[in-house]
Design a protein around this motif. Sequence first.
Motif, PDB file in Angstrom:
ATOM      1  N   GLN A   2      35.699 -40.267  18.376  1.00 23.28           N
ATOM      2  CA  GLN A   2      35.826 -40.142  16.929  1.00 23.28           C
ATOM      3  C   GLN A   2      34.705 -40.910  16.259  1.00 23.28           C
ATOM      4  O   GLN A   2      34.277 -41.935  16.771  1.00 23.28           O
ATOM      5  N   SER A  10      34.455 -39.584   5.657  1.00 26.27           N
ATOM      6  CA  SER A  10      34.512 -38.408   6.526  1.00 26.27           C
ATOM      7  C   SER A  10      34.793 -38.836   7.962  1.00 26.27           C
ATOM      8  O   SER A  10      34.509 -39.977   8.357  1.00 26.27           O
ATOM      9  N   GLU A  12      34.927 -37.225  12.183  1.00 28.91           N
ATOM     10  CA  GLU A  12      34.750 -36.183  13.189  1.00 28.91           C
ATOM     11  C   GLU A  12      35.481 -36.618  14.441  1.00 28.91           C
ATOM     12  O   GLU A  12      35.401 -37.775  14.853  1.00 28.91           O
ATOM     13  N   ASN A  13      36.209 -35.695  15.025  1.00 28.58           N
ATOM     14  CA  ASN A  13      36.921 -35.924  16.272  1.00 28.58           C
ATOM     15  C   ASN A  13      36.389 -34.904  17.265  1.00 28.58           C
ATOM     16  O   ASN A  13      36.346 -33.717  16.961  1.00 28.58           O
ATOM     17  N   TYR A  14      35.974 -35.347  18.448  1.00 31.87           N
ATOM     18  CA  TYR A  14      35.390 -34.422  19.404  1.00 31.87           C
ATOM     19  C   TYR A  14      35.859 -34.742  20.823  1.00 31.87           C
ATOM     20  O   TYR A  14      36.253 -35.861  21.128  1.00 31.87           O
ATOM     21  N   LEU A  25      35.439 -29.774  18.384  1.00 34.50           N
ATOM     22  CA  LEU A  25      35.050 -30.588  17.234  1.00 34.50           C
ATOM     23  C   LEU A  25      35.977 -30.277  16.064  1.00 34.50           C
ATOM     24  O   LEU A  25      36.240 -29.112  15.765  1.00 34.50           O
ATOM     25  N   ARG A  27      36.459 -31.598  11.929  1.00 33.26           N
ATOM     26  CA  ARG A  27      35.851 -32.382  10.850  1.00 33.26           C
ATOM     27  C   ARG A  27      36.803 -32.457   9.667  1.00 33.26           C
ATOM     28  O   ARG A  27      37.518 -31.503   9.377  1.00 33.26           O
ATOM     29  N   ILE A  47      42.005 -32.439   7.893  1.00 35.88           N
ATOM     30  CA  ILE A  47      41.050 -31.710   8.726  1.00 35.88           C
ATOM     31  C   ILE A  47      40.671 -30.429   8.004  1.00 35.88           C
ATOM     32  O   ILE A  47      41.536 -29.634   7.633  1.00 35.88           O
ATOM     33  N   GLY A  50      38.035 -26.890  12.512  1.00 31.85           N
ATOM     34  CA  GLY A  50      37.952 -27.335  13.895  1.00 31.85           C
ATOM     35  C   GLY A  50      37.788 -26.148  14.815  1.00 31.85           C
ATOM     36  O   GLY A  50      38.267 -25.044  14.533  1.00 31.85           O
TER      37      GLY A  50
END
Length: 104
Positions: A2, A10, A12-14, A25, A27, A47, A50
Amino acid sequence: GQSYDIEEKSVENYAEIFGDKVYFLARGTFQPRTNSVSWPLDVDVMINNGGLIFFGFFLNFGIEGPGIQRILYCDQFIRIFQAVSDSPDLWEQQGLLVVQCRPV
């Protein structure tokens, strides 16, 4: 992993499958529920989109919506999160703990 941008609010989780060639991903944006900097800290997350990044192409999976992220602890080397409730599709269940460590 993350990444959070505190100024832009903001996130982002990936999750890498094949390094930077194929990965999931998501966002969105976040807002802490309080001005406290003590743990645990609950954060509202929205979110926006994604999906899957496949060799540079974004395949939208329709992942979107609100959520809550509980941060149990965070410093420059380790982050510990807890799922506050079940996700709508049971991707995460209430109480799930996630620990992320950075190499030293």
